[in-house]
Scaffold this active site. Structure first.
Site, PDB file in Angstrom:
ATOM      1  N   GLY A 255    -103.087 -13.887 -42.230  1.00  0.00           N
ATOM      2  CA  GLY A 255    -103.189 -15.123 -43.014  1.00  0.00           C
ATOM      3  C   GLY A 255    -104.557 -15.236 -43.676  1.00  0.00           C
ATOM      4  O   GLY A 255    -105.369 -14.305 -43.633  1.00  0.00           O
TER       5      GLY A 255
ATOM      6  N   TYR B  52     -96.917 -30.591 -37.048  1.00  0.00           N
ATOM      7  CA  TYR B  52     -98.172 -29.829 -37.040  1.00  0.00           C
ATOM      8  C   TYR B  52     -99.213 -30.513 -36.147  1.00  0.00           C
ATOM      9  O   TYR B  52     -99.762 -29.898 -35.234  1.00  0.00           O
ATOM     10  CB  TYR B  52     -98.684 -29.725 -38.471  1.00  0.00           C
ATOM     11  CG  TYR B  52     -99.956 -28.929 -38.636  1.00  0.00           C
ATOM     12  CD1 TYR B  52     -99.945 -27.533 -38.546  1.00  0.00           C
ATOM     13  CD2 TYR B  52    -101.174 -29.556 -38.916  1.00  0.00           C
ATOM     14  CE1 TYR B  52    -101.114 -26.796 -38.721  1.00  0.00           C
ATOM     15  CE2 TYR B  52    -102.343 -28.827 -39.095  1.00  0.00           C
ATOM     16  CZ  TYR B  52    -102.314 -27.450 -38.994  1.00  0.00           C
ATOM     17  OH  TYR B  52    -103.476 -26.726 -39.168  1.00  0.00           O
TER      18      TYR B  52
END
Ligand code: NAD
Ligand code: UDP
Length: 309
Positions: free
Chosen positions: A10, A143
């Site tokens: 990422g 999240y």
């Protein structure tokens, strides 16, 4: 050392892998490529101390390592809301799997937590002892609450099983290799500016964020991992705060763009203000960001401009 970086393909993970290799470590990059990409780590593939494992941390895995940086989790609202149940699983089951590994092989583990644990904060700037103001049933909660449980799991494995843990709360970070399509403000505004398209400010732009350049963050992460006798949580971010409107204007200036600013609806539960208090990081890690916003944005804009050619 042999170091595992989950989410290593990422944005932040790829910079971390690169820095750890430079420091002479063996690095195992583990990723399921949901938001990460091989392009981010292609330049590391020839290094014999770098290994890539395609794996989803929701499933257990056996590896022998000395350090675990647990970064695997989509970070932008567009991506973490795409499959919210999976986002929760990644933070909860994924973190349990990584903590189980840390316990088994006696590795030190660092959890990438987030300023989102403070939700829409009523304390400003945010200090680590603030418990936050998170909506548990909103569209950001998969999240925010996932990361809060990940912190709980870290502390409980530490208290119950003596696992050697570190928790960092990362504030908005930007730099090269942010995904073009992830909807975050830095990539959106820079791409819009470079294409002379309208810059989409959500709400009236009075909400604030504080942006940290990725190299500064990575330095803080490694300092925290190697700091003795301090579990955290510790805030890592740049305390220079801007409104989103000011930020849009800065990007137009830096990229010498013809873009105009337009206003779009504010997403649900969008935090009104966010600024880290980094006194704890300064005291314990002797860390503070050194790259100012103009320099960092220029480097990031250069990266996106090169990709457009
Ligand atoms: P990113 O989306 O670029 O990177 C996340 C990586 O994790 C991707 O490579 C993705 O493919 C991988 N991944 C996701 N789910 C996985 C799973 N189940 N198994 C294996 N791999 C998986 O995001 P980023 O900005 O690099 O963020 C990295 C970490 O830092 C995340 O944990 C994020 O929550 C945290 N963080 C980032 C910011 C920021 O501003 N960038 C702020 C706070 C916290
Ligand atoms: N934002 C915006 N325009 C965009 C993308 C984001 O005005 O095109 C705003 C968003 O509403 C938020 C801020 O910028 O107030 C930061 O958004 P981002 O998704 O980057 O991060 P987060 O909200 O998770 O801090």
């Amino acid at each position: 050392m042999r170091i595992l970086v989950t989410g290593g393909a990422g944005f932040i993970g790829s910079h971390l892998c690169e820095r750890l290799l430079c420091l002479g470590h063996d690095v195992i990059c583990l990723d399921n490529f949901f938001t990460g990409s091989k392009d981010n780590i292609i330049h590391l593939m020839d290094n014999h101390r770098f290994e890539l494992v395609r794996h989803d941390i929701v499933e257990p895995i056996l590896l022998e390592v000395d350090r675990i940086y647990n970064l695997a989790c989509p970070a932008s609202p567009v991506h973490y809301q795409y499959n919210p149940v999976k986002t929760v699983k990644t933070s909860v089951m994924g973190t349990i799997n990584m903590l189980g590994m840390a316990k088994r092989v006696k590795a030190r583990i660092l959890q990438a937590s987030t300023s989102e644990v403070y939700g829409d904060p009523q304390v400003h700037p945010q200090t680590e002892d603030y418990w936050g103001n998170v909506n548990p049933i909103g569209i950001r909660s998969c999240y925010d609450e996932g990361k809060r449980v990940a912190e709980t799991l870290m502390m409980d494995y530490h208290r119950q099983n003596g696992v050697d843990i570190r928790i960092i709360r990362i504030f908005n970070t930007y730099g090269p290799r942010m995904a073009e399509n992830d909807g975050r403000v830095v990539s959106n505004f820079i791409l819009q500016a470079l294409r002379d398209q309208d810059i989409t400010v959500y709400g009236n732009g009075s909400q604030t964020r504080s942006f940290c350049y990725v190299d500064d963050l990575v330095e803080g992460m490694i300092r925290m991992m190697e700091c003795e006798d301090f579990t955290g949580p510790v805030n890592l971010g740049n305390p220079v705060e801007n409104t989103i409107l000011e930020f849009a204007e800065k990007i137009i200036t830096i990229t010498q763009s013809e873009s105009k600013i337009v206003f779009k609806p504010l997403p649900q539960d969008d935090p009104k203000q966010r600024q880290p208090n980094i006194s704890l990081a300064t005291e314990k890690l002797r860390w503070e960001p050194v790259i100012d916003l103009e320099t960092g944005l220029k480097k990031t804009a250069d990266y996106f401009a090169a990709k457009m050619i």
